[in-house]
Design an enzyme around this catalytic site. Sequence first.
Site, PDB file in Angstrom:
ATOM      1  N   ASP A  95       0.786  -1.228   0.000  1.00  9.82           N
ATOM      2  CA  ASP A  95       0.000   0.000   0.000  1.00  9.82           C
ATOM      3  C   ASP A  95       0.821   1.282   0.000  1.00  9.82           C
ATOM      4  OD1 ASP A  95       1.046  -0.001   2.588  1.00  9.82           O
ATOM      5  OD2 ASP A  95      -0.783  -0.794   3.481  1.00  9.82           O
ATOM      6  N   GLU A 117      -0.330  -9.245  -1.073  1.00  8.80           N
ATOM      7  CA  GLU A 117      -0.943  -8.742   0.154  1.00  8.80           C
ATOM      8  C   GLU A 117      -2.176  -7.895  -0.180  1.00  8.80           C
ATOM      9  OE1 GLU A 117       1.291  -7.615   4.118  1.00  8.80           O
ATOM     10  OE2 GLU A 117       0.636  -5.753   3.155  1.00  8.80           O
ATOM     11  N   GLU A 131      -2.268   4.958   3.223  1.00  8.81           N
ATOM     12  CA  GLU A 131      -2.154   3.566   2.799  1.00  8.81           C
ATOM     13  C   GLU A 131      -3.507   2.911   2.495  1.00  8.81           C
ATOM     14  OE1 GLU A 131       1.605   4.514   5.044  1.00  8.81           O
ATOM     15  OE2 GLU A 131      -0.533   4.895   5.356  1.00  8.81           O
ATOM     16  N   HIS A 207       5.407   4.948  14.561  1.00  6.46           N
ATOM     17  CA  HIS A 207       5.780   5.739  13.387  1.00  6.46           C
ATOM     18  C   HIS A 207       4.596   6.279  12.596  1.00  6.46           C
ATOM     19  CE1 HIS A 207       4.731   2.079  11.214  1.00  6.46           C
ATOM     20  NE2 HIS A 207       4.759   2.786  10.092  1.00  6.46           N
ATOM     21  N   ARG A 209       1.701   8.283  10.853  1.00 10.37           N
ATOM     22  CA  ARG A 209       1.396   9.708  10.730  1.00 10.37           C
ATOM     23  C   ARG A 209       0.198  10.105  11.586  1.00 10.37           C
ATOM     24  NH1 ARG A 209       2.304   8.192   5.378  1.00 10.37           N
ATOM     25  NH2 ARG A 209       4.060   9.213   4.331  1.00 10.37           N
ATOM     26  N   HIS A 239      12.062   6.045  15.512  1.00 13.56           N
ATOM     27  CA  HIS A 239      11.935   6.431  14.105  1.00 13.56           C
ATOM     28  C   HIS A 239      12.659   7.746  13.855  1.00 13.56           C
ATOM     29  CE1 HIS A 239       9.928   7.397  10.266  1.00 13.56           C
ATOM     30  NE2 HIS A 239       9.626   6.125  10.199  1.00 13.56           N
TER      31      HIS A 239
END
Length: 382
Positions: A95, A117, A131, A207, A209, A239
């Site tokens: 994605d 996937e 994603e 990590h 967003r 990260h």
Amino acid sequence: MKVMTIFGTRPEGIKMAPVIQALNRDPFIESVALNTGQHKEMLDQVLELFQLVPDYNLHIMKNGQTVEELTSRLIQTVTPIIQKEAPDLVLVHGDTTTTLVGAYTAFLQKIPVGHVEAGLRTDNKYSPFPEEINRQLVDRLASYHFAATPSNKQNLIDEKINADHIIVTGNTVIDALLQITEQPHLFPAALKKIFKSEKKTILLTTHRRENLKDLQYVYRAINRIVKENKDVQVVFPVHKNPKIRATVRAEIGENENIHLIEPLDYQDFVHVMKQSYLVITDSGGIQEEAPGLGKPVLVARNTTERPEGVEAGTLKLVGTSEEKIYTECTRLLVNETAYKSMAAISNPFGNGEAAAHIVSCIKNNIFENISEGMLEETLERI
């Protein structure tokens, strides 16, 4: 038959490495690997670990570029390579922006796309962002769908994807995980020192967003847990995102039982996960990997595209709530029965044979079915 694999991030590299290895071994298939370089150092480590040398490396990574800039540059650079190579099939994974652009540019050349996937869904277009929309768009563009689980297949069927073009394979990340954990490994000195301790180790990663504004609550929960449990330590590969690092500095500071370390290469990370007692993460892939090593996972997100793990009991959604993370983590640390009930569950995401299944399907089923008819069907769906 020529199969082009397009990838560009570390997670894609990990999950596609077993597929590329299987393609390279098959004398019937001409394998072409295109690395966009959306990630650089982290992905280079993965390629070296799996002994893969891409045919193309675009080095697309650029500090500070927006998703819009990245997308534009990828379209301009990937398109001429697809035109030159003219593969029979393009494989993309998951994605990412690389995934979306790889599928779209192949589609514009009327080349069939296989989505590895496929079918993961939260049905919330902003979680994870971007994603969720990327994978939905790729599944509209793809002609073939390699779904990790029956639930993923059902998601696609519910979206009117032809069931005959969906193959349940298991997740290739389990192939990669088992390949690496079966190899002997020596930690670097710093990690070796951490694991000399007999303390229970929590592996923490953050990590996403959409979590940036709430990460302080995750870290406050961690502080409380370590303060109240002297036999517990935390390993936290931080990260590189400056916003995440600023929040870590503000909320965690210095604590001898919270080990703030640089991001790990995949081999070290997998073995850290293997040595850990439990995992707290907002990552997607770790939700699949950790259960393969018998590690309970507390998912620091409000949604997951991997509900199979929640249903099976290997995952528990805790969001970014300080109280919920603290409560659920403490329960697993002090209640052996609760811990074992999660740790002993079979991994619902695969058995390590996904890549072989994918390549077998490509060679024995898909190649003979590639036709203008399937491409027309894809055109109609969009």
